[in-house]
Design a protein around this motif. Structure first.
Motif, PDB file in Angstrom:
ATOM      1  N   SER A  75      77.793  44.745  45.220  1.00  0.00           N
ATOM      2  CA  SER A  75      76.563  45.542  45.181  1.00  0.00           C
ATOM      3  C   SER A  75      76.738  46.884  45.875  1.00  0.00           C
ATOM      4  N   SER A  76      77.789  47.021  46.688  1.00  0.00           N
ATOM      5  CA  SER A  76      78.053  48.291  47.369  1.00  0.00           C
ATOM      6  C   SER A  76      78.839  49.276  46.515  1.00  0.00           C
ATOM      7  N   ILE A  77      79.502  48.803  45.477  1.00  0.00           N
ATOM      8  CA  ILE A  77      80.316  49.702  44.646  1.00  0.00           C
ATOM      9  C   ILE A  77      79.478  50.854  44.075  1.00  0.00           C
ATOM     10  N   PRO A  78      78.332  50.569  43.412  1.00  0.00           N
ATOM     11  CA  PRO A  78      77.528  51.698  42.932  1.00  0.00           C
ATOM     12  C   PRO A  78      76.990  52.559  44.076  1.00  0.00           C
ATOM     13  N   LEU A  79      76.664  51.922  45.191  1.00  0.00           N
ATOM     14  CA  LEU A  79      76.130  52.670  46.328  1.00  0.00           C
ATOM     15  C   LEU A  79      77.173  53.608  46.927  1.00  0.00           C
ATOM     16  N   LEU A  80      78.429  53.220  46.856  1.00  0.00           N
ATOM     17  CA  LEU A  80      79.489  54.101  47.349  1.00  0.00           C
ATOM     18  C   LEU A  80      79.611  55.343  46.469  1.00  0.00           C
ATOM     19  N   ALA A  81      79.396  55.181  45.157  1.00  0.00           N
ATOM     20  CA  ALA A  81      79.383  56.349  44.268  1.00  0.00           C
ATOM     21  C   ALA A  81      78.214  57.262  44.615  1.00  0.00           C
ATOM     22  N   LEU A  82      77.063  56.668  44.887  1.00  0.00           N
ATOM     23  CA  LEU A  82      75.909  57.463  45.297  1.00  0.00           C
ATOM     24  C   LEU A  82      76.163  58.118  46.656  1.00  0.00           C
ATOM     25  N   ALA A  83      76.806  57.390  47.559  1.00  0.00           N
ATOM     26  CA  ALA A  83      77.142  57.951  48.870  1.00  0.00           C
ATOM     27  C   ALA A  83      78.078  59.152  48.717  1.00  0.00           C
ATOM     28  N   PHE A  84      78.992  59.077  47.764  1.00  0.00           N
ATOM     29  CA  PHE A  84      79.883  60.218  47.470  1.00  0.00           C
ATOM     30  C   PHE A  84      79.043  61.441  47.092  1.00  0.00           C
ATOM     31  N   GLY A  85      78.093  61.243  46.174  1.00  0.00           N
ATOM     32  CA  GLY A  85      77.229  62.347  45.771  1.00  0.00           C
ATOM     33  C   GLY A  85      76.385  62.864  46.923  1.00  0.00           C
ATOM     34  N   LEU A  86      75.847  61.945  47.713  1.00  0.00           N
ATOM     35  CA  LEU A  86      75.018  62.349  48.849  1.00  0.00           C
ATOM     36  C   LEU A  86      75.836  63.045  49.937  1.00  0.00           C
ATOM     37  N   SER A  87      77.105  62.674  50.081  1.00  0.00           N
ATOM     38  CA  SER A  87      77.941  63.375  51.069  1.00  0.00           C
ATOM     39  C   SER A  87      78.140  64.827  50.655  1.00  0.00           C
ATOM     40  N   TRP A 120      76.844  56.564  39.888  1.00  0.00           N
ATOM     41  CA  TRP A 120      76.033  55.498  40.476  1.00  0.00           C
ATOM     42  C   TRP A 120      75.313  54.710  39.385  1.00  0.00           C
ATOM     43  N   VAL A 121      74.680  55.413  38.447  1.00  0.00           N
ATOM     44  CA  VAL A 121      73.948  54.743  37.368  1.00  0.00           C
ATOM     45  C   VAL A 121      74.912  53.925  36.507  1.00  0.00           C
ATOM     46  N   LEU A 122      76.049  54.505  36.162  1.00  0.00           N
ATOM     47  CA  LEU A 122      77.033  53.799  35.335  1.00  0.00           C
ATOM     48  C   LEU A 122      77.562  52.557  36.044  1.00  0.00           C
ATOM     49  N   LEU A 123      77.943  52.696  37.300  1.00  0.00           N
ATOM     50  CA  LEU A 123      78.481  51.555  38.039  1.00  0.00           C
ATOM     51  C   LEU A 123      77.413  50.489  38.297  1.00  0.00           C
ATOM     52  N   ASP A 124      76.173  50.910  38.490  1.00  0.00           N
ATOM     53  CA  ASP A 124      75.083  49.965  38.650  1.00  0.00           C
ATOM     54  C   ASP A 124      74.939  49.114  37.394  1.00  0.00           C
ATOM     55  N   PHE A 125      75.026  49.771  36.237  1.00  0.00           N
ATOM     56  CA  PHE A 125      74.940  49.086  34.950  1.00  0.00           C
ATOM     57  C   PHE A 125      76.114  48.120  34.756  1.00  0.00           C
ATOM     58  N   LEU A 126      77.319  48.532  35.143  1.00  0.00           N
ATOM     59  CA  LEU A 126      78.512  47.703  34.966  1.00  0.00           C
ATOM     60  C   LEU A 126      78.611  46.569  35.989  1.00  0.00           C
ATOM     61  N   CYS A 127      78.150  46.809  37.204  1.00  0.00           N
ATOM     62  CA  CYS A 127      78.288  45.807  38.262  1.00  0.00           C
ATOM     63  C   CYS A 127      77.206  44.726  38.218  1.00  0.00           C
ATOM     64  N   GLU A 128      76.070  45.015  37.605  1.00  0.00           N
ATOM     65  CA  GLU A 128      75.003  44.016  37.579  1.00  0.00           C
ATOM     66  C   GLU A 128      75.425  42.703  36.914  1.00  0.00           C
ATOM     67  N   PRO A 129      76.058  42.725  35.721  1.00  0.00           N
ATOM     68  CA  PRO A 129      76.490  41.447  35.139  1.00  0.00           C
ATOM     69  C   PRO A 129      77.533  40.724  36.001  1.00  0.00           C
ATOM     70  N   LEU A 130      78.442  41.490  36.606  1.00  0.00           N
ATOM     71  CA  LEU A 130      79.450  40.882  37.469  1.00  0.00           C
ATOM     72  C   LEU A 130      78.809  40.231  38.690  1.00  0.00           C
ATOM     73  N   LEU A 131      77.846  40.925  39.266  1.00  0.00           N
ATOM     74  CA  LEU A 131      77.179  40.409  40.449  1.00  0.00           C
ATOM     75  C   LEU A 131      76.328  39.183  40.122  1.00  0.00           C
ATOM     76  N   SER A 132      75.642  39.210  38.985  1.00  0.00           N
ATOM     77  CA  SER A 132      74.825  38.051  38.617  1.00  0.00           C
ATOM     78  C   SER A 132      75.711  36.830  38.366  1.00  0.00           C
ATOM     79  N   LEU A 133      76.864  37.049  37.773  1.00  0.00           N
ATOM     80  CA  LEU A 133      77.807  35.947  37.579  1.00  0.00           C
ATOM     81  C   LEU A 133      78.335  35.458  38.918  1.00  0.00           C
ATOM     82  N   TRP A 134      78.616  36.384  39.822  1.00  0.00           N
ATOM     83  CA  TRP A 134      79.123  36.036  41.147  1.00  0.00           C
ATOM     84  C   TRP A 134      78.117  35.191  41.921  1.00  0.00           C
ATOM     85  N   VAL A 135      76.849  35.558  41.844  1.00  0.00           N
ATOM     86  CA  VAL A 135      75.801  34.845  42.578  1.00  0.00           C
ATOM     87  C   VAL A 135      75.647  33.419  42.067  1.00  0.00           C
ATOM     88  N   THR A 136      75.835  33.219  40.768  1.00  0.00           N
ATOM     89  CA  THR A 136      75.659  31.885  40.185  1.00  0.00           C
ATOM     90  C   THR A 136      76.986  31.167  39.973  1.00  0.00           C
TER      91      THR A 136
END
Length: 185
Positions: A75-87, A120-136
């Motif tokens: 869940s931090s992968i997209p946030l790190l992309a956003l952090a890059f932009g915010l930096s 951030w938007v792209l990685l959020d879209f790509l990581c959501e299915p991976l994360l949902s699979l990881w949680v279950t």
């Protein structure tokens, strides 16, 4: 607004941007470590991918440490992309605080803000299915989940990223014209 007030405001916004980067990464990790903080549990906190899976986090599911750590990382992968932009937004405000309004460096920073938001938007879209699979992952057969969502804020963020990128190009062009004008004087 005087240039001194603008410099002070830019310096404050630079500091606020750094605080935002730290706060979003810490809040994301906190939602994984303390799922009772999630929106589903009544405390109202939610953030990014952790928010989209908050029903699983708040449902009393106790994850092993490795699964919690993996959830934090995914869940931090997209946030790190956003952090890059915010930096780069932080650096842009610092440039403005120094009075560098039409510099090519300011244009580059603004362009990287736009790219960071788009990534951030792209990685959020790509990581959501991976994360949902990881949680279950440890769920019984038939209860695994793959989640994929596109929301209105997704389109708004992409539109804003495109606008920021175009404005960065305009600022870069303005800095070139400004440099040429200074050369003639």
């Amino acid at each position: 607004m005087t240039s001194q007030n603008l410099a002070r405001l830019s310096q404050r916004m630079s500091a606020v941007t750094l605080l935002l980067i730290i706060a979003m990464l810490l809040l994301n990790a906190a939602l994984w470590l303390f799922p009772q903080l999630s929106a589903e549990s009544g405390y109202g906190f939610g953030f990014g991918l952790s928010n989209s899976l908050s029903s699983h986090l708040a449902a009393g599911a106790v994850f092993p440490w490795w699964q919690t750590l993996g959830g934090i990382l995914l869940s931090s992968i997209p946030l790190l992309a956003l952090a890059f932009g915010l930096s780069h937004l932080h650096q842009l405000f610092q440039s403005y605080a120094r009075g560098e309004y039409f510099s090519s460096a300011a244009a580059v920073h603004l362009g990287k803000v736009g790219r960071g938001v788009a990534l951030w938007v792209l990685l959020d879209f790509l990581c959501e299915p991976l994360l949902s699979l990881w949680v279950t992952l440890n769920a019984p057969a038939g209860e695994h989940l793959i989640s994929l969502s596109i929301t209105t804020p997704t389109f708004v963020a992409l539109f804003l990223a495109a606008c920021i990128s175009i404005i960065a190009r305009i600022l870069w062009q303005a800095s070139e014209v400004d440099s040429e004008n200074r050369a003639f004087v």
